[in-house]
Design an enzyme around this catalytic site. Structure first.
Site, PDB file in Angstrom:
ATOM      1  N   GLU A   1    -112.729   1.351 -30.357  1.00  0.00           N
ATOM      2  CA  GLU A   1    -113.580   1.453 -29.154  1.00  0.00           C
ATOM      3  C   GLU A   1    -113.207   0.372 -28.145  1.00  0.00           C
ATOM      4  O   GLU A   1    -113.173   0.613 -26.934  1.00  0.00           O
ATOM      5  CB  GLU A   1    -115.074   1.327 -29.515  1.00  0.00           C
TER       6      GLU A   1
ATOM      7  N   ARG B   1    -111.797   1.633 -24.604  1.00  0.00           N
ATOM      8  CA  ARG B   1    -112.720   1.426 -23.478  1.00  0.00           C
ATOM      9  C   ARG B   1    -112.318   0.217 -22.639  1.00  0.00           C
ATOM     10  O   ARG B   1    -112.172   0.315 -21.419  1.00  0.00           O
ATOM     11  CB  ARG B   1    -114.147   1.243 -23.998  1.00  0.00           C
TER      12      ARG B   1
ATOM     13  N   ASP C   1    -110.197  13.611 -34.443  1.00  0.00           N
ATOM     14  CA  ASP C   1    -109.888  14.171 -33.125  1.00  0.00           C
ATOM     15  C   ASP C   1    -108.704  13.557 -32.384  1.00  0.00           C
ATOM     16  O   ASP C   1    -107.688  14.199 -32.142  1.00  0.00           O
ATOM     17  CB  ASP C   1    -111.143  14.158 -32.233  1.00  0.00           C
TER      18      ASP C   1
ATOM     19  N   GLU D   1    -116.044  16.316 -23.648  1.00  0.00           N
ATOM     20  CA  GLU D   1    -114.856  17.054 -24.111  1.00  0.00           C
ATOM     21  C   GLU D   1    -114.664  18.416 -23.431  1.00  0.00           C
ATOM     22  O   GLU D   1    -113.533  18.830 -23.157  1.00  0.00           O
ATOM     23  CB  GLU D   1    -114.869  17.199 -25.631  1.00  0.00           C
TER      24      GLU D   1
ATOM     25  N   THR E   1    -107.893   8.260 -24.239  1.00  0.00           N
ATOM     26  CA  THR E   1    -108.973   9.078 -24.788  1.00  0.00           C
ATOM     27  C   THR E   1    -110.344   8.719 -24.215  1.00  0.00           C
ATOM     28  O   THR E   1    -111.323   9.417 -24.465  1.00  0.00           O
ATOM     29  CB  THR E   1    -108.976   9.031 -26.330  1.00  0.00           C
TER      30      THR E   1
HETATM   31  C1  DMJ Z   1    -114.998   9.075 -26.413  1.00  0.00           C
HETATM   32  O1  DMJ Z   1    -115.378   7.785 -26.682  1.00  0.00           O
HETATM   33  C2  DMJ Z   1    -113.548   9.264 -26.725  1.00  0.00           C
HETATM   34  O2  DMJ Z   1    -113.099  10.401 -26.066  1.00  0.00           O
HETATM   35  C3  DMJ Z   1    -113.260   9.379 -28.177  1.00  0.00           C
HETATM   36  O3  DMJ Z   1    -111.905   9.701 -28.466  1.00  0.00           O
HETATM   37  C4  DMJ Z   1    -114.141  10.382 -28.862  1.00  0.00           C
HETATM   38  N1  DMJ Z   1    -115.116  10.900 -27.976  1.00  0.00           N
HETATM   39  C5  DMJ Z   1    -115.890  10.016 -27.186  1.00  0.00           C
HETATM   40  C6  DMJ Z   1    -116.820  10.760 -26.250  1.00  0.00           C
HETATM   41  O4  DMJ Z   1    -117.332  11.909 -26.768  1.00  0.00           O
END
Ligand code: DMJ
Length: 608
Positions: free
Chosen positions: A194, A198, A327, A504, A591
């Site tokens: 995270e 982020r 994912d 998503e 992501t």
């Molecule tokens: C986000 O923090 C990122 O996209 C992560 O890879 C998984 N999904 C969350 C949001 O749903």
């Protein structure tokens, strides 16, 4: 195989006895005159009678067939469409999800874009220091209450902790906060993944988009240096957490020191770009080692369990899915290939293998309308210790990223030429590219189908009907395609029923729109935006998760994740922007939706 399956399904469900008896009556009527006279009556009489009879029978036959056709079309639209396409041949000049009649190009839709900007006003800096801004009466509530927080609690108006920036005046305030208030010397355990996606991703993106303001690169480098100790494990897989002040990796005791596959494999875009910017190989080498370990440990068909062991670098027997903890492994395989300007075939090979395995083992079709979804493989151990895998028709909201990934993959890894046209044409894609495009589009339709709820928002988890689910006993009350497990009228909604402002689906809509210029994706995105505005907006400011997508008025939960601004609203904003704003040919989104530039790698991947 499809045709045979379709036949079996049709014969199993059509009111066969009725239609066959109508048919045989009509046929008999063709042979025996209604007055009972034999067929040797005069030719004229016979002709007239036969003519009337056959006209009547034909009418009856046609109306019966029309009735059956309408019934089948209603009951089985998708399989019938596929059968018709197989029979008639697919239109050769267009891919599914593209159409000449809905093509609008990539011009901006200014009013809708403005509506999204309006929703973001005052939210975009929820990421930056509470104390610093509290005095400023001009700030809108989330900014006033939650600067520097990861989450905002819009109902109680409190922030609880991370990044971002935007637009001139607001941007200057954010920059100033990063310069003067953002401290990385934090003596607490932070999630490695995270923090990377982020904060590090946000700082790197800010560096690039600000015209290379050195402040952001300094901070990014400082943060990455503090994170690096997580990779000091026997295998090189990272530990799940980092103490930023102590510069020490911390194992996740709640999960026996394991790390989820997505967490380990979703650091590479950020660390690789940092190596490019700093000319320091170390960041890339550490992140690359993770990919080498995963490649060596992959299970035969190219699938990945959701947990790995940093001690030995192996997969631990655990679920296989495209949802939580799995994912972004699949997302970053493709995005590493895209980030490196399609010049690192090892990622393409890993991505292609994974997508083949997903088609072979996880992708399924709904039993009535044929919706395409991804199921999960759950390991089960017998008393003798043997492992078998149970296929479960459960799809997380998170999986909806994969629709866009497949479409982007079809036009890069699955393309015969670069760049492909907008929309892409079938002849520009390999056979695999055409397959992936189709699956991506169908999965996106499924994700939209899960928005068919009271609020127009999709639940956190959807289950799909399978023949053995026993739900047909509910007779008229059985859901047709998908349902929220455990949801009962009058009972407290299950966890699965929530919408927590996730991005998503709109993420995939953006990719689909940019690759096709097809209006339908903007319409779908606009519907989602309006549903968020209607059900999640808190009158005093901010947006809240809702606890049941199938309840109106929606009950709100006192929580707003930063990915609402970082991803959901950003993707919506870009959906209504023109195609030159952060074009997919020049940027790859990490992501957490932080755009990073595509570049030709100076350090090549060594493990291929
Ligand atoms: C986000 O923090 C990122 O996209 C992560 O890879 C998984 N999904 C969350 C949001 O749903």
């Amino acid at each position: 195989r499809n045709v045979l399956a379709l036949e079996r399904r049709l014969f199993a469900s059509v009111p066969t006895s009725t239609s066959l008896s109508l048919l045989s009556t009509a046929l008999k009527r063709k042979q025996v005159a209604p007055n009972g006279k034999s067929a040797s009556t005069t030719a004229a009489q016979a002709n007239t009678t036969q003519h009337e009879t056959s006209t009547g029978s034909l009418r009856l036959l046609l109306s019966s067939l029309a009735f059956v056709a309408v019934f089948l079309l209603y009951q089985y639209p998708a399989p019938l469409k596929q059968a018709a396409e197989l029979w008639l041949g697919r239109p050769t000049d267009q891919l599914p999800g593209t159409s000449k009649s809905t093509y609008i190009g990539l011009e901006a839709d200014a009013p809708k874009q403005a509506a999204v900007v309006n929703a973001m006003r005052g939210l975009h800096m929820v990421a930056i220091s509470i104390e610093f801004m509290k005095e400023d009466a001009l700030l809108t509530s989330p900014e006033r209450d939650a600067m520097g927080s990861d989450e905002y609690h819009p109902i109680s108006r409190n922030g609880s902790n991370l990044t971002t920036r935007r637009r001139d005046r607001e941007y200057q305030r954010a920059r100033s906060w990063v310069a003067n208030n953002m401290t990385l010397d934090r003596d607490a355990n932070f999630n490695t993944f995270e923090t990377t996606i982020r904060v590090l991703g946000g700082l790197l993106s800010a560096y690039h988009l600000s015209g290379e303001d050195p402040l952001f690169l300094e901070k990014a480098r400082e943060l990455a240096d503090r994170i690096l100790p997580v990779f000091d494990t026997p295998s090189g897989l990272p530990l799940s957490m980092i103490n930023l002040a102590q510069r020490k990796g911390v194992a996740d005791d709640d999960n026996q020191g394991l790390i989820s596959t997505a967490e380990a494999s979703t650091l590479q875009l950020e660390f690789r770009y940092l190596s490019l910017l700093t000319d320091e190989d170390i960041y890339w080498k550490k992140a690359e080692q993770v990919m080498a370990v995963i490649r060596a440990a992959r299970m035969p068909p190219g699938l990945a369990s959701i947990f790995m062991n940093p001690r030995d670098g192996r997969f631990v027997t655990s679920a296989i899915r495209l949802g939580s903890r799995g994912d972004s492994y699949y997302e970053y395989l493709l995005k590493q290939y895209v980030q490196t300007n399609l010049e690192e075939p090892v990622y393409r090979e890993m991505y292609d293998d994974a997508v083949q395995a997903i088609h072979d083992h996880l992708i399924r079709r709904g039993m009535s309308t044929g919706l395409t979804y991804t199921s999960e493989l759950i390991p089960e151990r017998s008393p003798l210790g043997d492992i078998s895998w149970r296929l479960t028709p459960k799809q997380d909201f998170l999986v909806c990223f994969f629709a866009g990934t497949l479409m982007l993959g079809a036009t890069t890894s699955g393309a015969l030429m670069h760049p492909v046209s907008i929309p892409p044409l079938p002849e520009q894609l390999t056979e695999q590219g055409r397959r992936d495009w189709k699956t991506g589009y169908e999965l996106l339709r499924t994700c939209m189908a899960t928005h068919d709820t009271q609020t127009g928002l999709a639940p956190e988890i959807a289950y799909f009907r399978i023949p053995s689910d026993g739900m047909d006993e509910m007779l008229g009350a059985a859901p047709r395609d998908w349902y929220i497990k455990g949801a009962r009228p009058g009972a407290f909604p299950p966890y699965d029923a929530r919408y927590i402002l996730r991005p998503e689906t709109v993420e995939s809509l953006l990719v689909a729109f940019r690759l096709t210029g097809d209006e339908r994706y903007r319409e779908w995105g606009w519907n989602i935006f309006r549903a968020i505005e209607t059900h999640c907006k808190v009158p005093s400011g901010g947006y809240a998760a809702i606890i049941n997508v199938d309840e109106v008025p929606a009950r709100q939960e006192d929580k707003m994740e930063t990915f609402l601004m970082s991803e959901t609203f950003k993707y919506l904003f870009l959906l209504f922007s023109d195609g030159d704003t952060l074009p997919l040919s020049k940027y790859v989104f990490n992501t957490e939706a932080h755009p990073l530039p595509i570049f030709s790698p100076t350090i090549r991947t060594g493990f291929s």
